[in-house]
Write an enzyme that holds these catalytic residues in place. Structure first.
Site, short mmCIF file in Angstrom:
data_model
loop_
_atom_site.label_atom_id
_atom_site.label_comp_id
_atom_site.label_asym_id
_atom_site.label_seq_id
_atom_site.Cartn_x
_atom_site.Cartn_y
_atom_site.Cartn_z
N CYS A 73 -9.48 44.32 -30.32
CA CYS A 73 -9.11 45.58 -30.95
C CYS A 73 -10.32 46.50 -31.12
CB CYS A 73 -8.43 45.34 -32.30
SG CYS A 73 -6.77 44.67 -32.07
N CYS A 155 -5.54 47.23 -28.34
CA CYS A 155 -5.04 47.60 -29.67
C CYS A 155 -6.05 48.44 -30.43
CB CYS A 155 -4.67 46.34 -30.47
SG CYS A 155 -5.84 44.98 -30.34
#
Ligand code: C8R
Length: 249
Positions: A73, A155
Site C-alpha cells: 500500500c 492500494c
C-alpha cells in the site's frame, strides 16, 4: 555439412535454453523465500509444447498463484513508456516505490524473450513471435497477466509515471491503460497520482487531452492528480535518500 549444421543448431538451442534457465534461477535466488525450481516448472508449463501464438494470458495463472504479489500500500508505481527513468529511481528508492520489476516475477523475466514449439519440450529464446506479431504470444501474455495481478493488489496512494516526450502519454493500447487502470477500484485505491516526466524537448504535459481520458476512465471515488516533474528532479530524489518519499516532487 548437414551434420555440422544439426550439431550447431542443437548446440545453439541447448545454450539458449541453458542461458534463460540460469538467468531465471540466478535472479530468482535473490528472493530467498521462494522455491525457484517450482516456479521454473510453473513458468514452463505456460508455453512449452505450444504453438507460440496460442499462449493465452490464463496460461500464466499457475505461475502467478505460485508467486503471489504482496500488498504494497502507498508504494505501488506504474509506468508507461518511462521504464528507464522509473527503474533508475526505484533501484535507489525502494523505500518509496515498488514496480512490478521489483517483485520476484517481474525481476526474473525482465528483458527476456522466450517461447515453446509444438512437439518439443524445450524453451527457445530466438525465433519467437514479436510483441505485435500475434496477440497470444508467450511474452506479451505474461506481461498482461502479471500486470493485471500487480494492479489487483495496488492500494492506497498509487503513482504512475507517464512520458511527456510522446504525443499520447496515456495511450489506450498500453498495458497501463488497457490492463492496469481498469482494475483500480475505489475500495482499495484512494488516489491515482500521475507524474508526467518532463524532459527538455517535451511535447506534452498534464494538460494533454489523453490525461482527461484517464481522469474520466477511473472509478469514481478515486482521487486523481497529475504533476509535471522534470526528469532531473526525479533523479535527484533517487540520489538523495534524505528526501522524504512524499517530498520527491
Ligand atoms: N509492465 C508491462 N510491460 C513490461 C513490464 C511491466 O512491468 N516490465 C517489462 N519489462 N515490460 P510500455 P505499458 C515490457 O509500452 O504497455 C506493467 C513488456 O515487454 O512502456 O503501459 C507495469 O506495471 C512490454 O513490451 O508500457 C507498467 O505499469 C513493455 O515493457 C505497465 O505494465 C511495455 O512497456 C507498463 O506497460
Amino acid at each position: 555439412a548437414l551434420i555440422t549444421l544439426i550439431l550447431a543448431l542443437s548446440l545453439g538451442l541447448t545454450l539458449g535454453q541453458t542461458k534463460i534457465k540460469s538467468t531465471f534461477f540466478s535472479r530468482c535466488e535473490k528472493f530467498k523465500e521462494y522455491d525457484c525450481q517450482k516456479l521454473w516448472d510453473a513458468f514452463q508449463q505456460a508455453y512449452v509444447n505450444k504453438d507460440p501464438c496460442k499462449v493465452p494470458v490464463e496460461a500464466y495463472d499457475p505461475l502467478i498463484a505460485a508467486a503471489p504479489f504482496k500488498h504494497q500500500c502507498n508504494k505501488t508505481m506504474f509506468w508507461s513508456k518511462t521504464k528507464d527513468v522509473v527503474h533508475g529511481l526505484t533501484a535507489k528508492r525502494n523505500d518509496c516505490f515498488v514496480t512490478l520489476e521489483d517483485t520476484l516475477l517481474g525481476s526474473v523475466l525482465d528483458n527476456l524473450t522466450w517461447c515453446g514449439k509444438e512437439g518439443s519440450n524445450d524453451t527457445f529464446t530466438t525465433g519467437c513471435p514479436g510483441w505485435s506479431e500475434c496477440v497470444n504470444n508467450p511474452v506479451r501474455s505474461f506481461w498482461n497477466r502479471s500486470s493485471a495481478a500487480f494492479a489487483d493488489v495496488a492500494c492506497g496512494n498509487v503513482t504512475a509515471m507517464l512520458n511527456g516526450s510522446i504525443n499520447t502519454p496515456f495511450n489506450p493500447t498500453s498495458i497501463f491503460a488497457s490492463v492496469e487502470v481498469p482494475r483500480f477500484i475505489a475500495s482499495r485505491v484512494k488516489n491515482l497520482n500521475v507524474v508526467m516526466v518532463i524532459q527538455k524537448n517535451n511535447i506534452s504535459n498534464c494538460t494533454d487531452p489523453s490525461l482527461k481520458n484517464l481522469r474520466q476512465s477511473i472509478d469514481t471515488g478515486i482521487t486523481f492528480s497529475c504533476k509535471d516533474v522534470s526528469e532531473s528532479r526525479i533523479q535527484e530524489c533517487g540520489s538523495k535518500p534524505e528526501i522524504a518519499c512524499g517530498a520527491c516532487w
